[in-house]
Design a protein around this motif. Sequence first.
Motif, mmCIF file in Angstrom:
data_model
loop_
_atom_site.group_PDB
_atom_site.id
_atom_site.type_symbol
_atom_site.label_atom_id
_atom_site.label_comp_id
_atom_site.label_asym_id
_atom_site.label_seq_id
_atom_site.Cartn_x
_atom_site.Cartn_y
_atom_site.Cartn_z
ATOM 1 N N ARG A 188 0.843 -1.194 0.000
ATOM 2 C CA ARG A 188 0.000 0.000 0.000
ATOM 3 C C ARG A 188 0.879 1.244 0.000
ATOM 4 O O ARG A 188 1.806 1.377 0.799
ATOM 5 N N LYS A 189 0.556 2.176 -0.915
ATOM 6 C CA LYS A 189 1.402 3.361 -1.082
ATOM 7 C C LYS A 189 1.502 4.204 0.190
ATOM 8 O O LYS A 189 2.547 4.785 0.467
ATOM 9 N N ASP A 190 0.421 4.273 0.962
ATOM 10 C CA ASP A 190 0.479 5.110 2.174
ATOM 11 C C ASP A 190 1.491 4.557 3.173
ATOM 12 O O ASP A 190 2.150 5.307 3.894
ATOM 13 N N LEU A 191 1.657 3.247 3.208
ATOM 14 C CA LEU A 191 2.641 2.648 4.117
ATOM 15 C C LEU A 191 4.064 2.950 3.652
ATOM 16 O O LEU A 191 4.961 3.184 4.455
ATOM 17 N N VAL A 192 4.241 2.953 2.343
ATOM 18 C CA VAL A 192 5.553 3.280 1.771
ATOM 19 C C VAL A 192 5.925 4.722 2.136
ATOM 20 O O VAL A 192 7.052 5.010 2.549
ATOM 21 N N GLU A 193 4.947 5.610 2.013
ATOM 22 C CA GLU A 193 5.201 7.035 2.272
ATOM 23 C C GLU A 193 5.529 7.307 3.734
ATOM 24 O O GLU A 193 6.334 8.179 4.051
ATOM 25 N N ASN A 194 4.874 6.548 4.628
ATOM 26 C CA ASN A 194 5.028 6.835 6.065
ATOM 27 C C ASN A 194 6.197 6.120 6.730
ATOM 28 O O ASN A 194 6.419 6.277 7.919
ATOM 29 N N ALA A 195 6.943 5.328 5.960
ATOM 30 C CA ALA A 195 8.062 4.582 6.551
ATOM 31 C C ALA A 195 9.192 5.537 6.922
ATOM 32 O O ALA A 195 9.336 6.607 6.330
ATOM 33 N N PRO A 196 9.972 5.183 7.918
ATOM 34 C CA PRO A 196 11.042 6.080 8.390
ATOM 35 C C PRO A 196 12.118 6.334 7.323
ATOM 36 O O PRO A 196 12.334 5.514 6.437
ATOM 37 N N GLU A 197 12.751 7.492 7.436
ATOM 38 C CA GLU A 197 13.754 7.891 6.444
ATOM 39 C C GLU A 197 15.167 7.442 6.807
ATOM 40 O O GLU A 197 16.052 7.444 5.967
ATOM 41 N N ASP A 198 15.385 7.111 8.081
ATOM 42 C CA ASP A 198 16.762 6.905 8.537
ATOM 43 C C ASP A 198 17.258 5.466 8.387
ATOM 44 O O ASP A 198 18.329 5.138 8.863
ATOM 45 N N ILE A 199 16.480 4.626 7.721
ATOM 46 C CA ILE A 199 16.958 3.255 7.500
ATOM 47 C C ILE A 199 17.842 3.227 6.246
ATOM 48 O O ILE A 199 17.820 4.162 5.450
ATOM 49 N N PRO A 200 18.643 2.160 6.085
ATOM 50 C CA PRO A 200 19.515 2.108 4.906
ATOM 51 C C PRO A 200 18.716 2.306 3.606
ATOM 52 O O PRO A 200 17.620 1.763 3.465
ATOM 53 N N THR A 201 19.298 3.080 2.701
ATOM 54 C CA THR A 201 18.627 3.470 1.458
ATOM 55 C C THR A 201 18.036 2.278 0.708
ATOM 56 O O THR A 201 16.893 2.317 0.249
#
Lengths: 361, 361
Positions: free
Chosen positions: B210-223
Amino acid sequence: MEERVYNFSAGPACLPIEVLKQAQKDFISYGASGMNVMEMSHRSAEYQDIIDTAEADLRELLNIPDSYDVLFLQGGASMQFCMVPMNLMTKYKKIHAVNTGQWSKKAIAEAKKFGEVNVVASSEDKTFSYIPELSADMFTPDADYVHITSNNTIYGTKYTKLPPVGGLPLVSDMSSCILSEVFNVSDYALIYAGAQKNIGPAGVTIVIVRKDLVENAPEDIPTMLRYKTHADNGSMFNTPPTYAIYIAGLVFKNLKKLGGVAEMEKINKEKAAMLYEFLDNSSLFRATVSGADRSMMNVPFVTGDADLDKEFVAEAKKAGLVNLKGHRSVGGMRASIYNAMPMDGVRSLIAFMAEFEAKHK
Amino acid sequence: MEERVYNFSAGPACLPIEVLKQAQKDFISYGASGMNVMEMSHRSAEYQDIIDTAEADLRELLNIPDSYDVLFLQGGASMQFCMVPMNLMTKYKKIHAVNTGQWSKKAIAEAKKFGEVNVVASSEDKTFSYIPELSADMFTPDADYVHITSNNTIYGTKYTKLPPVGGLPLVSDMSSCILSEVFNVSDYALIYAGAQKNIGPAGVTIVIVRKDLVENAPEDIPTMLRYKTHADNGSMFNTPPTYAIYIAGLVFKNLKKLGGVAEMEKINKEKAAMLYEFLDNSSLFRATVSGADRSMMNVPFVTGDADLDKEFVAEAKKAGLVNLKGHRSVGGMRASIYNAMPMDGVRSLIAFMAEFEAKHK
């Protein structure tokens, strides 16, 4: 036979025609197996032999000491940008790095998520058209390792000597030069390379790493990102990219048949010298890199006129010389002449350039 | 043509012969490209068309809503065991999970590195030979998601109804059942599947999220472990496993031609029913799973005599029915009858079992 082009792509790149023909022959049934290699259980004796032979041949080709693990992983060099620091940036939480292009920059940015990255030198001031001069005093001992990119695919530069890292572990991204010339594995603590340039199809990444570093890496990182997970299981902790490894194995066999890396180096030197010589004597084209740092694998060049560059790329394509467009950050053209690019491909390119030059005098 | 076997491997597994023949035909030159697909730049228009078509066909086959991303990743289901919690276990730092076999256990163990895992039910007491009864009260709302394994490759069980998760996001490992029967993507928040069973070669993993889950995932994990990295770049942040995706695309085309997933489901039901019926009426063999939870894809069975099992596997191999050895944790035999296993393969297996049974009365 179907008509083939000369494919100067920077990667995925051309493969030896002998390898393709062999794989095609075995596509419906590999030997007496009655199946394609991609249909084989990775736990079968037949597949075990394929991966064991691939590893043994690579060890022979690169003269890899027993004190190193050879791993077949997934995720490309980009995955190594996080795996290397996760496994190795453990004591000082600091590394030294040299910035010689876009891939160096990406490796540096990713490593910063795990600790301090001291960029000791950069060639960004001149669009990465050279390798910076490095001195021993840059590499203070308070670092877990030093990271370099041995050959810079986009900019066409390569290291011609080892950085004076003292006793620090040296880590190199060799994606675009591994197997192209002889080097001493023992000079490095860890070498990684995406396969899609000099090894085989995209989807397998080779890591050659000192066993003591594998053993000392932390245990609390994700299982799939620990080198030890893969080292302890012969790269088969889970299903490896079986077909990509098989094709890589065929490439290794083919290289051994040609005489190994030393012989390949001679051919590569000849191919690159021919192309650079033409460029240096051309009244229309010029190489964007000068001097000793020129790559043997990736040769960027320009006419100095963006429209003419475009015309050249389009005309070359019509003549069966494809993927010659340069990376947008350099512009112009780039000829990637990896191991699998035959001498005749380089000769054809030069002949075409001479013709184009004559037409545009 | 070379002689083919019937390959009952649990994965990597057999591929449709039509797919293999097409890929073999295009091995030296794909269309007019003058190269194999594995030699193509992933940035070329030709390859872009291959990956776009593969995604579009998969979306059509599974009727995937536009509100979901479809990602072609690397690392297998095992890599998803860490990627899912890294991206989704963010608010409560807690999940619910059902333990239905070795792969569930591995997913649970990995998720524990990132937070609390509440195992709501397990079928370990009876060697995972059933799917536990699940009730709504098990799924308290203080969790980021619920993790299940829809089909259990080793034990031969599958869910026949959705767990009553209320409003919680449902995550499923569908590696061994995706594309085998019709299901509703919208019932899930995230679906992942290693390709090497029903999709294509090992080395590509499909994630439908689901796209909303992708958007809300944290930014600080490995790229490379962030879904958003791949979603924002059409699965081409870095070089994808191009050839494996190409073969998967051919499998999708082939499945569409056969009539799609609904048609495949009919065939799969018929294949499985035939095999289970034989097993239920046999005086020598019996299925290890009974009742409604029987998998349509993986059918474990035993004679009750380990020596006889061994003899059966060996004799079957001689008859061209290969990879029938069961997983060591169940013993006996296992016939994996994925989409690509033809009806005739199952018929041949049954005929051989009947013959073996007659001989050992």
